[in-house]
Motif scaffolding. Sequence first.
Motif, PDB file in Angstrom:
ATOM      1  N   LEU A   1      11.879 -13.659  -7.673  1.00 14.13           N
ATOM      2  CA  LEU A   1      11.136 -13.215  -6.497  1.00 14.13           C
ATOM      3  C   LEU A   1       9.992 -12.341  -6.986  1.00 14.13           C
ATOM      4  CD1 LEU A   1      10.838 -12.729  -3.423  1.00 14.13           C
ATOM      5  CD2 LEU A   1      12.421 -10.815  -3.698  1.00 14.13           C
ATOM      6  N   GLU A   2       8.745 -12.741  -6.653  1.00 21.10           N
ATOM      7  CA  GLU A   2       7.589 -11.933  -7.044  1.00 21.10           C
ATOM      8  C   GLU A   2       7.088 -11.175  -5.825  1.00 21.10           C
ATOM      9  OE1 GLU A   2       3.526 -12.227  -9.630  1.00 21.10           O
ATOM     10  OE2 GLU A   2       4.039 -13.960  -8.414  1.00 21.10           O
ATOM     11  N   LEU A   3       6.987  -9.873  -5.983  1.00 23.19           N
ATOM     12  CA  LEU A   3       6.484  -8.997  -4.919  1.00 23.19           C
ATOM     13  C   LEU A   3       5.089  -8.534  -5.293  1.00 23.19           C
ATOM     14  CD1 LEU A   3       9.653  -6.734  -4.551  1.00 23.19           C
ATOM     15  CD2 LEU A   3       9.021  -8.688  -3.120  1.00 23.19           C
ATOM     16  N   GLY A   4       4.104  -8.859  -4.467  1.00 26.75           N
ATOM     17  CA  GLY A   4       2.729  -8.449  -4.730  1.00 26.75           C
ATOM     18  C   GLY A   4       2.389  -7.181  -3.983  1.00 26.75           C
TER      19      GLY A   4
ATOM     20  N   ARG B   1      13.350  -1.795  -4.679  1.00 21.19           N
ATOM     21  CA  ARG B   1      14.777  -1.468  -4.520  1.00 21.19           C
ATOM     22  C   ARG B   1      15.410  -2.335  -3.436  1.00 21.19           C
ATOM     23  NH1 ARG B   1      14.568   4.085  -3.762  1.00 21.19           N
ATOM     24  NH2 ARG B   1      14.314   4.320  -5.990  1.00 21.19           N
ATOM     25  N   SER B   2      14.692  -2.553  -2.347  1.00 22.88           N
ATOM     26  CA  SER B   2      15.252  -3.348  -1.246  1.00 22.88           C
ATOM     27  C   SER B   2      15.328  -4.840  -1.577  1.00 22.88           C
ATOM     28  CB  SER B   2      14.443  -3.141   0.037  1.00 22.88           C
ATOM     29  OG  SER B   2      13.160  -3.707  -0.080  1.00 22.88           O
ATOM     30  N   ALA B   3      14.567  -5.293  -2.567  1.00 23.44           N
ATOM     31  CA  ALA B   3      14.544  -6.718  -2.917  1.00 23.44           C
ATOM     32  C   ALA B   3      15.505  -7.077  -4.043  1.00 23.44           C
ATOM     33  CB  ALA B   3      13.124  -7.125  -3.313  1.00 23.44           C
ATOM     34  N   VAL B   4      15.977  -6.102  -4.785  1.00 21.61           N
ATOM     35  CA  VAL B   4      16.862  -6.381  -5.915  1.00 21.61           C
ATOM     36  C   VAL B   4      18.146  -7.011  -5.397  1.00 21.61           C
ATOM     37  CG1 VAL B   4      18.246  -5.311  -7.742  1.00 21.61           C
ATOM     38  CG2 VAL B   4      15.886  -4.599  -7.380  1.00 21.61           C
ATOM     39  N   GLY B   5      18.516  -8.124  -6.021  1.00 22.34           N
ATOM     40  CA  GLY B   5      19.721  -8.835  -5.605  1.00 22.34           C
ATOM     41  C   GLY B   5      20.085  -9.895  -6.613  1.00 22.34           C
ATOM     42  N   GLU B   6      20.307 -11.110  -6.131  1.00 22.58           N
ATOM     43  CA  GLU B   6      20.730 -12.214  -6.997  1.00 22.58           C
ATOM     44  C   GLU B   6      19.638 -12.683  -7.951  1.00 22.58           C
ATOM     45  OE1 GLU B   6      22.462 -15.489  -4.879  1.00 22.58           O
ATOM     46  OE2 GLU B   6      23.455 -14.150  -3.475  1.00 22.58           O
ATOM     47  N   LYS B   7      18.410 -12.704  -7.507  1.00 23.96           N
ATOM     48  CA  LYS B   7      17.290 -13.199  -8.313  1.00 23.96           C
ATOM     49  C   LYS B   7      16.559 -12.036  -8.979  1.00 23.96           C
ATOM     50  CE  LYS B   7      17.541 -17.418  -6.541  1.00 23.96           C
ATOM     51  NZ  LYS B   7      18.429 -18.312  -7.177  1.00 23.96           N
ATOM     52  N   PRO B   8      16.003 -12.283 -10.159  1.00 25.50           N
ATOM     53  CA  PRO B   8      15.175 -11.250 -10.790  1.00 25.50           C
ATOM     54  C   PRO B   8      13.953 -10.943  -9.919  1.00 25.50           C
ATOM     55  CG  PRO B   8      15.658 -13.037 -12.331  1.00 25.50           C
ATOM     56  CD  PRO B   8      16.120 -13.477 -10.977  1.00 25.50           C
ATOM     57  N   VAL B   9      13.510  -9.699  -9.944  1.00 23.07           N
ATOM     58  CA  VAL B   9      12.340  -9.273  -9.175  1.00 23.07           C
ATOM     59  C   VAL B   9      11.181  -9.028 -10.129  1.00 23.07           C
ATOM     60  CG1 VAL B   9      11.385  -7.459  -7.707  1.00 23.07           C
ATOM     61  CG2 VAL B   9      13.720  -8.269  -7.330  1.00 23.07           C
ATOM     62  N   ILE B  10      10.048  -9.651  -9.831  1.00 22.31           N
ATOM     63  CA  ILE B  10       8.814  -9.438 -10.578  1.00 22.31           C
ATOM     64  C   ILE B  10       7.890  -8.617  -9.683  1.00 22.31           C
ATOM     65  CG2 ILE B  10       6.801 -10.521 -11.648  1.00 22.31           C
ATOM     66  CD1 ILE B  10       8.587 -13.070 -11.933  1.00 22.31           C
ATOM     67  N   ALA B  11       7.446  -7.474 -10.153  1.00 18.05           N
ATOM     68  CA  ALA B  11       6.518  -6.643  -9.401  1.00 18.05           C
ATOM     69  C   ALA B  11       5.100  -6.985  -9.851  1.00 18.05           C
ATOM     70  CB  ALA B  11       6.812  -5.166  -9.623  1.00 18.05           C
ATOM     71  N   ARG B  12       4.317  -7.530  -8.937  1.00 18.16           N
ATOM     72  CA  ARG B  12       2.919  -7.864  -9.240  1.00 18.16           C
ATOM     73  C   ARG B  12       2.054  -6.668  -8.852  1.00 18.16           C
ATOM     74  NH1 ARG B  12      -1.239 -12.288  -7.025  1.00 18.16           N
ATOM     75  NH2 ARG B  12      -2.244 -12.696  -9.019  1.00 18.16           N
ATOM     76  N   LEU B  13       1.591  -5.968  -9.873  1.00 20.51           N
ATOM     77  CA  LEU B  13       0.874  -4.715  -9.667  1.00 20.51           C
ATOM     78  C   LEU B  13      -0.627  -4.916  -9.787  1.00 20.51           C
ATOM     79  CD1 LEU B  13       3.175  -2.476 -11.892  1.00 20.51           C
ATOM     80  CD2 LEU B  13       3.329  -2.873  -9.421  1.00 20.51           C
TER      81      LEU B  13
ATOM     82  N   ALA C   1       8.185   0.723 -10.333  1.00 13.75           N
ATOM     83  CA  ALA C   1       8.723  -0.630 -10.169  1.00 13.75           C
ATOM     84  C   ALA C   1       9.924  -0.853 -11.074  1.00 13.75           C
ATOM     85  CB  ALA C   1       7.638  -1.660 -10.468  1.00 13.75           C
ATOM     86  N   LEU C   2       9.802  -0.484 -12.336  1.00 10.79           N
ATOM     87  CA  LEU C   2      10.897  -0.687 -13.281  1.00 10.79           C
ATOM     88  C   LEU C   2      12.093   0.194 -12.952  1.00 10.79           C
ATOM     89  CD1 LEU C   2       8.736  -0.935 -16.502  1.00 10.79           C
ATOM     90  CD2 LEU C   2      10.000  -2.816 -15.403  1.00 10.79           C
ATOM     91  N   GLY C   3      11.832   1.420 -12.565  1.00 11.46           N
ATOM     92  CA  GLY C   3      12.908   2.340 -12.205  1.00 11.46           C
ATOM     93  C   GLY C   3      13.686   1.898 -10.984  1.00 11.46           C
ATOM     94  N   ALA C   4      13.038   1.135 -10.117  1.00 13.69           N
ATOM     95  CA  ALA C   4      13.692   0.644  -8.905  1.00 13.69           C
ATOM     96  C   ALA C   4      14.420  -0.677  -9.137  1.00 13.69           C
ATOM     97  CB  ALA C   4      12.664   0.483  -7.788  1.00 13.69           C
ATOM     98  N   GLY C   5      14.274  -1.242 -10.355  1.00 15.06           N
ATOM     99  CA  GLY C   5      15.029  -2.440 -10.667  1.00 15.06           C
ATOM    100  C   GLY C   5      14.242  -3.704 -10.927  1.00 15.06           C
ATOM    101  N   ALA C   6      12.922  -3.623 -10.996  1.00 14.47           N
ATOM    102  CA  ALA C   6      12.137  -4.824 -11.305  1.00 14.47           C
ATOM    103  C   ALA C   6      12.505  -5.332 -12.695  1.00 14.47           C
ATOM    104  CB  ALA C   6      10.638  -4.527 -11.238  1.00 14.47           C
ATOM    105  N   SER C   7      12.617  -6.646 -12.829  1.00 14.65           N
ATOM    106  CA  SER C   7      12.958  -7.272 -14.107  1.00 14.65           C
ATOM    107  C   SER C   7      11.733  -7.518 -14.969  1.00 14.65           C
ATOM    108  CB  SER C   7      13.640  -8.617 -13.864  1.00 14.65           C
ATOM    109  OG  SER C   7      14.794  -8.435 -13.087  1.00 14.65           O
ATOM    110  N   ALA C   8      10.568  -7.609 -14.319  1.00 15.11           N
ATOM    111  CA  ALA C   8       9.321  -7.904 -15.033  1.00 15.11           C
ATOM    112  C   ALA C   8       8.154  -7.347 -14.242  1.00 15.11           C
ATOM    113  CB  ALA C   8       9.156  -9.414 -15.218  1.00 15.11           C
TER     114      ALA C   8
END
Length: 108
Positions: free
Chosen positions: A3-6, A21-33, A45-52
């Motif tokens: 899941l990529e969050l822009g 934090r609210s998106a972390v779940g079954e799929k890895p979260v990518i934070a598009r900064l 983003a990383l502290g809240a659980g983003a995988s990439a």
Amino acid sequence: MALELGFEHDAEAEWVRTVVRSAVGEKPVIARLPLEKAEDLAEAALGAGASALSLAPNEVLLDEEDKPAAGYSYGPANFPRALKVLKSLAVEGIALIGAGGVCTVEQA
């Protein structure tokens, strides 16, 4: 699959933290900064659980008549800035997805 969050160019660290934090779940979260704020928002983003982390293009605020406009800048002119930001974020174990101006095999 991930899941990529822009995040918009005016995003603040607390908003990034909350959304990731609210998106972390079954799929890895990518934070598009946004490129110009990536260094400031990466820790949130990383502290809240983003995988990439992924870099979004530069925001452009002027049109051909130097009047305010909305849009993004793509192409070779973005490469030096994108590479600089990627290098500053490069820490062992953090997945980074670079975007912005790669136009030759040598740059990739």
